[in-house]
Design a protein around this motif. Structure first.
Motif, PDB file in Angstrom:
ATOM      1  N   VAL A   1       0.888  -1.176   0.065  1.00 11.14           N
ATOM      2  CA  VAL A   1       0.166   0.108   0.017  1.00 11.14           C
ATOM      3  C   VAL A   1       0.778   1.450  -0.311  1.00 11.14           C
ATOM      4  O   VAL A   1       1.793   1.490   0.528  1.00 11.14           O
ATOM      5  CB  VAL A   1      -1.078   0.012   1.154  1.00 11.14           C
ATOM      6  N   PHE A   2       0.695   2.156  -1.077  1.00 10.73           N
ATOM      7  CA  PHE A   2       1.652   3.279  -1.250  1.00 10.73           C
ATOM      8  C   PHE A   2       0.494   4.548  -1.283  1.00 10.73           C
ATOM      9  O   PHE A   2      -0.191   4.277  -2.331  1.00 10.73           O
ATOM     10  CB  PHE A   2       2.357   3.337  -2.215  1.00 10.73           C
ATOM     11  N   GLU A   3       0.421   5.503  -0.492  1.00 10.65           N
ATOM     12  CA  GLU A   3      -0.576   6.475  -0.464  1.00 10.65           C
ATOM     13  C   GLU A   3      -2.147   6.030  -0.822  1.00 10.65           C
ATOM     14  O   GLU A   3      -2.724   6.484  -1.493  1.00 10.65           O
ATOM     15  CB  GLU A   3      -0.209   7.580  -1.624  1.00 10.65           C
ATOM     16  N   ASP A   4      -2.279   4.995   0.156  1.00 12.30           N
ATOM     17  CA  ASP A   4      -3.504   4.614   0.189  1.00 12.30           C
ATOM     18  C   ASP A   4      -3.946   4.002  -0.960  1.00 12.30           C
ATOM     19  O   ASP A   4      -5.316   3.708  -1.256  1.00 12.30           O
ATOM     20  CB  ASP A   4      -4.784   5.745   0.650  1.00 12.30           C
ATOM     21  N   LYS A   5      -3.053   3.498  -2.007  1.00  6.39           N
ATOM     22  CA  LYS A   5      -3.517   2.689  -2.933  1.00  6.39           C
ATOM     23  C   LYS A   5      -2.862   1.384  -2.917  1.00  6.39           C
ATOM     24  O   LYS A   5      -1.491   1.350  -2.605  1.00  6.39           O
ATOM     25  CB  LYS A   5      -3.042   3.306  -4.229  1.00  6.39           C
ATOM     26  N   GLU A   6      -3.523   0.307  -3.362  1.00  2.00           N
ATOM     27  CA  GLU A   6      -2.949  -1.021  -3.219  1.00  2.00           C
ATOM     28  C   GLU A   6      -2.344  -1.384  -4.592  1.00  2.00           C
ATOM     29  O   GLU A   6      -3.134  -1.265  -5.472  1.00  2.00           O
ATOM     30  CB  GLU A   6      -3.963  -1.854  -2.898  1.00  2.00           C
ATOM     31  N   LEU A   7      -1.071  -1.634  -4.465  1.00  2.00           N
ATOM     32  CA  LEU A   7      -0.178  -1.783  -5.812  1.00  2.00           C
ATOM     33  C   LEU A   7       0.398  -3.197  -5.775  1.00  2.00           C
ATOM     34  O   LEU A   7       0.716  -3.939  -4.596  1.00  2.00           O
ATOM     35  CB  LEU A   7       0.622  -0.490  -6.012  1.00  2.00           C
ATOM     36  N   PHE A   8       0.708  -3.747  -6.820  1.00  2.00           N
ATOM     37  CA  PHE A   8       1.552  -5.064  -7.080  1.00  2.00           C
ATOM     38  C   PHE A   8       2.855  -4.844  -6.261  1.00  2.00           C
ATOM     39  O   PHE A   8       3.677  -3.873  -6.331  1.00  2.00           O
ATOM     40  CB  PHE A   8       1.857  -5.494  -8.577  1.00  2.00           C
ATOM     41  N   LYS A   9       3.290  -5.751  -5.729  1.00  2.00           N
ATOM     42  CA  LYS A   9       4.448  -5.667  -4.890  1.00  2.00           C
ATOM     43  C   LYS A   9       5.607  -6.139  -5.931  1.00  2.00           C
ATOM     44  O   LYS A   9       6.741  -5.369  -5.675  1.00  2.00           O
ATOM     45  CB  LYS A   9       4.635  -6.802  -3.675  1.00  2.00           C
ATOM     46  N   GLY A  10       5.506  -6.925  -6.501  1.00  2.00           N
ATOM     47  CA  GLY A  10       6.586  -7.374  -7.565  1.00  2.00           C
ATOM     48  C   GLY A  10       6.316  -7.173  -9.255  1.00  2.00           C
ATOM     49  O   GLY A  10       5.157  -6.777  -9.517  1.00  2.00           O
ATOM     50  N   GLN A  11       7.184  -6.516  -9.863  1.00  2.00           N
ATOM     51  CA  GLN A  11       7.339  -6.328 -11.104  1.00  2.00           C
ATOM     52  C   GLN A  11       7.028  -7.475 -11.976  1.00  2.00           C
ATOM     53  O   GLN A  11       6.274  -7.027 -12.985  1.00  2.00           O
ATOM     54  CB  GLN A  11       8.748  -5.514 -11.649  1.00  2.00           C
ATOM     55  N   GLY A  12       7.345  -8.420 -11.608  1.00  2.00           N
ATOM     56  CA  GLY A  12       6.806  -9.715 -12.610  1.00  2.00           C
ATOM     57  C   GLY A  12       5.635  -9.962 -12.644  1.00  2.00           C
ATOM     58  O   GLY A  12       4.974 -10.182 -13.786  1.00  2.00           O
ATOM     59  N   ALA A  13       4.805 -10.042 -11.408  1.00  2.00           N
ATOM     60  CA  ALA A  13       3.325 -10.102 -11.423  1.00  2.00           C
ATOM     61  C   ALA A  13       2.711  -8.877 -12.186  1.00  2.00           C
ATOM     62  O   ALA A  13       1.506  -9.321 -12.801  1.00  2.00           O
ATOM     63  CB  ALA A  13       2.969 -10.188  -9.861  1.00  2.00           C
ATOM     64  N   ALA A  14       2.986  -7.852 -11.998  1.00  2.00           N
ATOM     65  CA  ALA A  14       2.463  -6.422 -12.680  1.00  2.00           C
ATOM     66  C   ALA A  14       2.693  -6.844 -14.121  1.00  2.00           C
ATOM     67  O   ALA A  14       1.503  -6.589 -14.695  1.00  2.00           O
ATOM     68  CB  ALA A  14       3.111  -5.287 -12.104  1.00  2.00           C
ATOM     69  N   LYS A  15       3.759  -7.321 -14.575  1.00  2.00           N
ATOM     70  CA  LYS A  15       3.978  -7.389 -16.068  1.00  2.00           C
ATOM     71  C   LYS A  15       3.035  -8.483 -16.638  1.00  2.00           C
ATOM     72  O   LYS A  15       2.445  -8.245 -17.446  1.00  2.00           O
ATOM     73  CB  LYS A  15       5.343  -7.806 -16.347  1.00  2.00           C
ATOM     74  N   GLN A  16       2.685  -9.648 -15.898  1.00  2.00           N
ATOM     75  CA  GLN A  16       1.790 -10.685 -16.343  1.00  2.00           C
ATOM     76  C   GLN A  16       0.329 -10.051 -16.406  1.00  2.00           C
ATOM     77  O   GLN A  16      -0.310 -10.325 -17.289  1.00  2.00           O
ATOM     78  CB  GLN A  16       1.805 -11.807 -15.411  1.00  2.00           C
ATOM     79  N   TRP A  17      -0.082  -9.267 -15.148  1.00  2.00           N
ATOM     80  CA  TRP A  17      -1.327  -8.993 -15.367  1.00  2.00           C
ATOM     81  C   TRP A  17      -1.421  -7.608 -16.736  1.00  2.00           C
ATOM     82  O   TRP A  17      -2.373  -7.503 -17.089  1.00  2.00           O
ATOM     83  CB  TRP A  17      -1.636  -8.228 -13.982  1.00  2.00           C
ATOM     84  N   ALA A  18      -0.538  -6.714 -16.713  1.00  2.00           N
ATOM     85  CA  ALA A  18      -0.648  -5.938 -17.658  1.00  2.00           C
ATOM     86  C   ALA A  18      -0.582  -6.480 -19.018  1.00  2.00           C
ATOM     87  O   ALA A  18      -1.325  -6.165 -20.179  1.00  2.00           O
ATOM     88  CB  ALA A  18       0.956  -5.062 -17.756  1.00  2.00           C
ATOM     89  N   GLN A  19      -0.115  -7.604 -19.303  1.00  2.00           N
ATOM     90  CA  GLN A  19      -0.183  -8.202 -20.757  1.00  2.00           C
ATOM     91  C   GLN A  19      -1.491  -8.692 -20.803  1.00  2.00           C
ATOM     92  O   GLN A  19      -2.270  -8.391 -21.989  1.00  2.00           O
ATOM     93  CB  GLN A  19       0.671  -9.492 -20.693  1.00  2.00           C
ATOM     94  N   GLN A  20      -2.388  -9.135 -19.674  1.00  2.00           N
ATOM     95  CA  GLN A  20      -3.622  -9.770 -19.962  1.00  2.00           C
ATOM     96  C   GLN A  20      -4.724  -8.622 -20.062  1.00  2.00           C
ATOM     97  O   GLN A  20      -5.652  -8.538 -20.978  1.00  2.00           O
ATOM     98  CB  GLN A  20      -3.989 -10.423 -18.530  1.00  2.00           C
ATOM     99  N   VAL A  21      -4.322  -7.349 -19.536  1.00  2.00           N
ATOM    100  CA  VAL A  21      -5.280  -5.948 -19.527  1.00  2.00           C
ATOM    101  C   VAL A  21      -5.078  -5.676 -20.939  1.00  2.00           C
ATOM    102  O   VAL A  21      -5.999  -5.438 -21.812  1.00  2.00           O
ATOM    103  CB  VAL A  21      -5.124  -5.118 -18.466  1.00  2.00           C
ATOM    104  N   GLY A  22      -3.969  -5.708 -21.503  1.00  2.00           N
ATOM    105  CA  GLY A  22      -3.429  -5.126 -22.927  1.00  2.00           C
ATOM    106  C   GLY A  22      -4.385  -6.189 -23.849  1.00  2.00           C
ATOM    107  O   GLY A  22      -4.812  -5.471 -24.635  1.00  2.00           O
ATOM    108  N   VAL A  23      -4.160  -7.153 -23.819  1.00  2.00           N
ATOM    109  CA  VAL A  23      -4.890  -8.314 -24.709  1.00  2.00           C
ATOM    110  C   VAL A  23      -6.496  -7.882 -24.932  1.00  2.00           C
ATOM    111  O   VAL A  23      -6.998  -7.715 -25.675  1.00  2.00           O
ATOM    112  CB  VAL A  23      -4.553  -9.584 -24.494  1.00  2.00           C
ATOM    113  N   GLU A  24      -7.002  -7.853 -23.360  1.00  2.00           N
ATOM    114  CA  GLU A  24      -8.564  -7.717 -23.371  1.00  2.00           C
ATOM    115  C   GLU A  24      -8.963  -6.462 -23.802  1.00  2.00           C
ATOM    116  O   GLU A  24      -9.849  -6.219 -24.658  1.00  2.00           O
ATOM    117  CB  GLU A  24      -8.777  -7.826 -21.872  1.00  2.00           C
ATOM    118  N   LEU A  25      -8.173  -5.370 -23.635  1.00  2.00           N
ATOM    119  CA  LEU A  25      -8.498  -3.992 -24.154  1.00  2.00           C
ATOM    120  C   LEU A  25      -7.954  -3.558 -25.388  1.00  2.00           C
ATOM    121  O   LEU A  25      -8.157  -2.827 -26.135  1.00  2.00           O
ATOM    122  CB  LEU A  25      -7.919  -2.640 -23.354  1.00  2.00           C
TER     123      LEU A  25
END
Length: 78
Positions: free
Chosen positions: A14-38
């Motif tokens: 949690v940074f400035e009341d926003k919950e974020l991914f702890k690891g860059q690798g996990a974030a990249k995997q989710w970014a790829q999925q969002v990119g494909v969907e949108l």
């Protein structure tokens, strides 16, 4: 199933009341999925102590984090 309805079972910080991914690798995997969907390029960005997903939706920079184990738009720009 939409990527926005899938549960996010990743380490978070949690940074400035926003919950974020702890690891860059996990974030990249989710970014790829969002990119494909949108049909857009979604990248990861370090924000404080965590990682967020960032993409351009309809000409507006959009940032996603996590809320209640789901992806959520946290701001239009950080």
């Amino acid at each position: 199933m939409s990527v926005f309805t899938k549960p996010v079972f990743e380490g978070t910080v949690v940074f400035e009341d926003k919950e974020l991914f702890k690891g860059q690798g996990a974030a990249k995997q989710w970014a790829q999925q969002v990119g494909v969907e949108l049909g857009i390029l979604v990248e990861v960005r370090k924000i404080g102590t965590g990682w967020a997903l960032v993409g351009n939706v309809d000409g507006v920079e959009t940032v996603w984090g996590i809320y209640g184990q789901r992806l959520k738009r946290i701001s239009n720009s950080i």
